[in-house]
Design an enzyme around this catalytic site. Structure first.
Site, mmCIF file in Angstrom:
data_model
loop_
_atom_site.group_PDB
_atom_site.id
_atom_site.type_symbol
_atom_site.label_atom_id
_atom_site.label_comp_id
_atom_site.label_asym_id
_atom_site.label_seq_id
_atom_site.Cartn_x
_atom_site.Cartn_y
_atom_site.Cartn_z
ATOM 1 N N PRO A 1 0.838 -1.050 0.159
ATOM 2 C CA PRO A 1 0.046 -0.035 0.153
ATOM 3 C C PRO A 1 0.734 1.240 -0.170
ATOM 4 O O PRO A 1 0.386 2.356 0.147
ATOM 5 C CB PRO A 1 -0.804 -0.271 1.195
ATOM 6 C CG PRO A 1 0.215 -0.965 2.157
ATOM 7 C CD PRO A 1 0.765 -1.944 1.383
ATOM 8 N N LYS B 1 6.534 1.738 2.504
ATOM 9 C CA LYS B 1 8.001 1.755 2.141
ATOM 10 C C LYS B 1 8.261 2.616 1.060
ATOM 11 O O LYS B 1 9.355 3.243 1.033
ATOM 12 C CB LYS B 1 8.672 0.253 1.980
ATOM 13 C CG LYS B 1 8.314 -0.829 2.796
ATOM 14 C CD LYS B 1 8.828 -2.198 2.548
ATOM 15 C CE LYS B 1 8.352 -3.282 3.664
ATOM 16 N NZ LYS B 1 7.027 -3.346 3.730
ATOM 17 N N ASP C 1 2.344 -2.084 -8.986
ATOM 18 C CA ASP C 1 1.761 -3.200 -8.398
ATOM 19 C C ASP C 1 0.571 -3.747 -9.343
ATOM 20 O O ASP C 1 0.207 -2.796 -10.247
ATOM 21 C CB ASP C 1 0.908 -2.433 -7.056
ATOM 22 C CG ASP C 1 0.683 -3.689 -5.988
ATOM 23 O OD1 ASP C 1 1.495 -3.767 -5.004
ATOM 24 O OD2 ASP C 1 -0.298 -4.287 -6.315
ATOM 25 N N ASP D 1 9.694 -5.563 -2.432
ATOM 26 C CA ASP D 1 8.754 -6.237 -1.212
ATOM 27 C C ASP D 1 7.985 -7.321 -1.695
ATOM 28 O O ASP D 1 6.967 -7.188 -2.070
ATOM 29 C CB ASP D 1 8.033 -4.852 -0.627
ATOM 30 C CG ASP D 1 7.165 -5.166 0.691
ATOM 31 O OD1 ASP D 1 7.609 -6.256 1.312
ATOM 32 O OD2 ASP D 1 6.493 -4.445 1.152
ATOM 33 N N CYS E 1 7.730 -10.639 4.434
ATOM 34 C CA CYS E 1 7.111 -10.335 5.755
ATOM 35 C C CYS E 1 6.681 -11.865 6.077
ATOM 36 O O CYS E 1 5.710 -12.255 6.785
ATOM 37 C CB CYS E 1 5.904 -9.598 6.088
ATOM 38 S SG CYS E 1 4.460 -9.876 4.937
#
Length: 527
Positions: free
Chosen positions: A311, A314, A351, A411, A464
């Site tokens: 979103p 970073k 994205d 990411d 993550c």
């Protein structure tokens, strides 16, 4: 705990739909009935494949303010203790309970008795009424009997429930394989709520000043600093640090001073490492090139990429570092005058889903970091946000050379097992098969992006996840395909993470620390 492929970034599986579920997940069903009924229906929707983030707001928005706190605690605690409660329930029933609606209702009742300290009579009566309201009245006697049995000795059953992990067995087994020394602490840590961290926009003000502002608003927060050294090629020892704020109690963002003006963002402490790491590596690259090249050879523009950007946390942090008046990209002291290392920065963020792209724009606008804001502030930064699939997207477009980017922040999509404390539905939605599918997706993205990195450039790989197949093992496999990769080592004096064969792994063990994140910094050494 974010996406650039046709598979969602958190790679949620929807293969665990409950059997014989009369209550198809819909906002109308969730918004009807008592508080407990609405929580039960929300849990059924999650078991049918919907994420917590998609059903939490409809639940809370349907309730009176006085009921929201209880509903939130009941839902989140039930999810965090889900698998342990299920195992306890199996020992309490004389015969197997196959109806998922009845099992869910009993687990909601158990949470009230064992974890939320709701008065026995209220917990039992309201839960029995709830099972009737969801049209499973035939099970009301069973619900009543089990809850009364537990109410007679709650400490005994709480101890039994807390004894082991609250994870699906396949995930617990994998964590035992990956983290045998940390296993007990890790699996217990994943049952707890995560602390709330803030990142302060240091382009606007200092972390210390915002801590004082919070203090004035009677919001207690501690400064937490993460430090690291990086052994970059052709550079002296390079150090970096980032400082966040850990709130003593989670607080609604609309209660945070100046949040709407972009002074601070909610971001996990370990997630706050990404931008400083890639930015520090980038600056070292530019410094080395500046000292080695003649003026005519120096690049006038810098091209950097944030892949899987939504979103946008970073991305925003990286923009804050680049656009700061203290950034040495545009201000480097040489003798008595200030010169710039580059005249312009082109930052591309990609994205693959339009709604997620919209979230990036919304977040950047709040932080005054949209392209319009950057132009108004006379920052030499060109921001390009693209809806694209990172497994196939080419940043060069029709240009002959594929070598486009000086630095890439990836990411990566992952199973998000490192953020189970914040998103406990993950332990219900994930399947063992998701790990292999996610690892393949990660590899596809890496193989597409690596050829687009310039020689001497850096790629920071971040997940993550706390599963080694997605992290250090992914890096080891990836490096076997290329001879032009060097893994950059972090120094031994890092105060975060556990050293791996490649990179470092943060684990969500400490109740006051950040989530599970993995970091690996790679440099391209040749074409």
């Amino acid at each position: 705990m974010r996406n650039t492929s046709s598979t969602s970034k958190n790679n949620v599986s929807k293969n665990n739909a409950p059997r014989n579920n009369k209550l198809k997940p819909s906002s109308n069903l969730i918004m009807n009935g008592s508080v407990r009924v609405r929580v039960i229906r929300t849990l059924l929707a999650i078991q049918n494949g919907q994420s917590l983030s998609s059903v939490l707001d409809p639940l809370l928005n349907s309730l009176h303010d006085g009921d929201k706190g209880f509903a939130h605690a009941l839902l989140l605690t039930t999810l965090r203790q889900w698998h342990a409660l299920a195992r306890l329930l199996d020992t309490l029933a004389d015969n197997p309970i196959d109806e998922v609606e009845v099992r869910t209702t009993i687990q909601v009742g158990l949470v009230q008795l064992l974890y939320l300290e709701v008065a026995d009579h209220a917990a039992i009566h309201e839960t029995v009424e709830a099972v009737k309201e969801i049209e499973f009245a035939h099970a009301s006697g069973l619900v009543n009997a089990i809850l009364r049995k537990v109410a007679k000795n709650p400490s005994k059953f709480r101890k039994k429930c807390d004894k082991k992990h609250s994870l699906p067995n396949w995930l617990a087994y994998q964590l035992k394989q990956d983290w045998s020394e940390q296993y007990d602490e890790l699996t217990q840590g994943l049952r707890q709520a995560a602390p709330m961290f803030l990142r302060v926009n240091t382009a606007i003000g200092s972390v210390e000043d915002y801590q004082h502002t919070l203090d004035g608003a009677e919001i207690d927060a501690d400064l937490v600093e993460l430090k690291s050294g990086i052994h970059l090629p052709n550079a002296s020892a390079t150090t970096l640090s980032t400082t966040g704020l850990r709130l003593h109690q989670s607080t609604a963002v609309n209660a945070l001073p100046h949040f709407a003006e972009g002074v601070a963002s909610v971001q996990d402490l370990h997630a706050q490492l990404a931008a400083p790491i890639i930015n520090t590596a980038l600056m070292a690259k530019l410094s080395a090139e500046s000292s080695d090249a003649n003026d005519d050879e120096k690049s006038d523009e810098l091209h950097i990429l944030d892949a899987c950007a939504a979103p946008g946390g970073k991305l925003a942090h990286w923009l804050e570092l680049i656009s700061s008046n203290e950034s040495s990209l545009f201000h480097v002291k040489q003798s008595d005058e200030s010169v710039s290392m580059v005249s312009k920065v082109k930052l591309t963020a990609i994205d693959n889903e339009a709604p997620r792209i919209e979230r990036i724009h919304t977040n950047l606008q709040r932080l005054n970091l949209s392209q319009h804001d950057l132009q108004q502030a006379e920052k030499n930064i060109e921001l390009n946000i693209v809806c694209a699939d990172a497994t196939t997207w080419q940043g060069a477009g029709k240009k002959k050379s594929k070598l486009v980017f000086d630095a890439i922040l990836l990411d990566s999509p992952c199973t998000a097992t490192g953020v189970i404390r914040r998103h406990p539905d993950i332990s219900i939605l994930r399947t063992e098969e998701d790990i292999e599918q996610t690892a393949l997706l990660q590899a596809d993205i890496l193989h597409n992006l690596w050829p687009q990195l310039k020689v001497g450039g850096y790629l920071l790989y971040v997940t993550c996840s706390i599963l080694k197949q997605e992290n250090v093992e992914q890096m080891q496999d990836f490096m076997t395909y290329y001879t032009n990769i060097a893994a950059v080592e972090f120094s031994d004096d890092c105060n975060w993470g556990i050293e791996q064969a490649i990179g470092r792994q943060c684990l969500p063990i400490d109740s006051e620390s950040g989530d599970g994140f993995y970091y690996a910094l790679l440099q391209k050494t040749s074409e």
